[in-house]
Design a protein around this motif. Structure first.
Motif, short mmCIF file in Angstrom:
data_model
loop_
_atom_site.label_atom_id
_atom_site.label_comp_id
_atom_site.label_asym_id
_atom_site.label_seq_id
_atom_site.Cartn_x
_atom_site.Cartn_y
_atom_site.Cartn_z
N ALA A 28 14.62 -3.70 4.84
CA ALA A 28 13.32 -4.21 5.59
C ALA A 28 12.89 -5.50 4.55
O ALA A 28 12.06 -6.32 4.96
CB ALA A 28 12.43 -3.17 5.57
N LEU A 29 13.05 -5.26 3.28
CA LEU A 29 12.82 -6.38 2.62
C LEU A 29 13.35 -7.66 2.43
O LEU A 29 13.09 -8.80 2.39
CB LEU A 29 12.77 -5.95 1.05
N CYS A 30 14.88 -7.53 2.89
CA CYS A 30 15.56 -8.63 3.08
C CYS A 30 15.31 -9.14 4.45
O CYS A 30 15.37 -10.61 4.53
CB CYS A 30 17.09 -8.16 3.09
N ARG A 31 15.00 -8.68 5.42
CA ARG A 31 14.58 -9.13 6.86
C ARG A 31 13.16 -9.79 6.84
O ARG A 31 13.06 -10.60 7.60
CB ARG A 31 14.81 -8.10 7.89
N ALA A 32 12.41 -9.56 5.97
CA ALA A 32 10.99 -9.89 5.90
C ALA A 32 10.82 -11.35 5.30
O ALA A 32 11.73 -11.93 4.65
CB ALA A 32 10.02 -9.14 5.05
N HIS A 33 10.08 -12.19 5.84
CA HIS A 33 9.92 -13.52 5.49
C HIS A 33 9.28 -13.37 4.17
O HIS A 33 8.72 -12.64 3.73
CB HIS A 33 8.94 -14.19 6.36
N ARG A 34 9.82 -14.33 3.43
CA ARG A 34 9.19 -14.42 1.84
C ARG A 34 7.66 -14.32 1.75
O ARG A 34 7.34 -13.58 0.73
CB ARG A 34 9.45 -15.89 1.34
N THR A 35 6.66 -14.60 2.57
CA THR A 35 5.38 -14.40 2.71
C THR A 35 4.88 -12.86 2.91
O THR A 35 3.83 -12.72 2.78
CB THR A 35 4.53 -15.38 3.37
N ASP A 36 5.75 -12.53 3.78
CA ASP A 36 5.44 -11.15 4.27
C ASP A 36 5.95 -9.97 3.52
O ASP A 36 5.71 -8.90 3.65
CB ASP A 36 6.19 -10.81 5.58
N VAL A 38 4.91 -8.63 0.54
CA VAL A 38 3.82 -7.74 0.16
C VAL A 38 3.26 -6.96 1.32
O VAL A 38 3.35 -5.62 1.16
CB VAL A 38 2.84 -8.65 -0.33
N ALA A 39 3.53 -7.47 2.59
CA ALA A 39 3.05 -6.62 3.57
C ALA A 39 4.13 -5.60 3.95
O ALA A 39 3.61 -4.39 4.44
CB ALA A 39 2.76 -7.41 4.72
N VAL A 40 5.44 -5.94 3.69
CA VAL A 40 6.32 -5.11 3.94
C VAL A 40 6.19 -3.78 2.94
O VAL A 40 6.55 -2.75 3.58
CB VAL A 40 7.72 -5.61 4.00
N VAL A 41 6.04 -4.11 1.69
CA VAL A 41 6.13 -3.29 0.75
C VAL A 41 4.85 -2.15 0.96
O VAL A 41 4.94 -0.98 0.86
CB VAL A 41 5.90 -3.80 -0.86
N ARG A 42 3.65 -2.50 1.37
CA ARG A 42 2.47 -1.99 1.80
C ARG A 42 3.03 -0.87 3.12
O ARG A 42 2.39 0.20 3.19
CB ARG A 42 1.48 -2.67 1.67
N ALA A 43 3.53 -1.51 3.87
CA ALA A 43 3.93 -0.64 5.08
C ALA A 43 4.90 0.36 4.61
O ALA A 43 4.77 1.39 5.38
CB ALA A 43 4.43 -1.61 6.14
N LEU A 44 5.81 0.15 3.81
CA LEU A 44 6.61 1.21 3.63
C LEU A 44 5.85 2.30 2.79
O LEU A 44 6.10 3.42 3.12
CB LEU A 44 7.79 0.51 2.75
N ALA A 45 4.93 1.93 2.01
CA ALA A 45 4.24 2.89 1.31
C ALA A 45 3.20 3.79 2.44
O ALA A 45 3.15 4.88 2.23
CB ALA A 45 3.28 2.18 0.40
N ASP A 46 2.74 3.05 3.26
CA ASP A 46 2.02 3.59 4.47
C ASP A 46 3.03 4.58 5.16
O ASP A 46 2.64 5.78 5.58
CB ASP A 46 1.56 2.74 5.39
N LEU A 47 4.13 4.35 5.48
CA LEU A 47 5.16 4.98 6.10
C LEU A 47 5.22 6.46 5.52
O LEU A 47 5.34 7.57 5.87
CB LEU A 47 6.56 4.21 6.44
#
Length: 58
Positions: A28-36, A38-47
């Motif tokens: 998930a972190l590798c596929r995310a755009h560089r600007t996204d 932080v949003a991916v890390v927050r989404a994983l915490a929400d998951l």
């Protein structure tokens, strides 16, 4: 000291779950755009929070 087969099975399941969770997070972190990132890390915490609440309801 011989180990109980059930203990070994539980250990194998836990290790497999940890490896799978790690792979999902890294992908998930590798596929995310560089600007996204932080949003991916927050989404994983929400998951994780959702799964924890789901587990407690059962």
């Amino acid at each position: 000291m011989p180990f109980d087969p059930m203990t070994l099975a539980l250990f194998a399941v836990l290790v497999t779950a940890l490896v799978c969770a790690t792979v999902v997070c890294v992908v998930a972190l590798c596929r995310a755009h560089r600007t996204d990132a932080v949003a991916v890390v927050r989404a994983l915490a929400d998951l994780v929070a959702v799964f924890t609440r789901y587990r407690r309801k059962q």
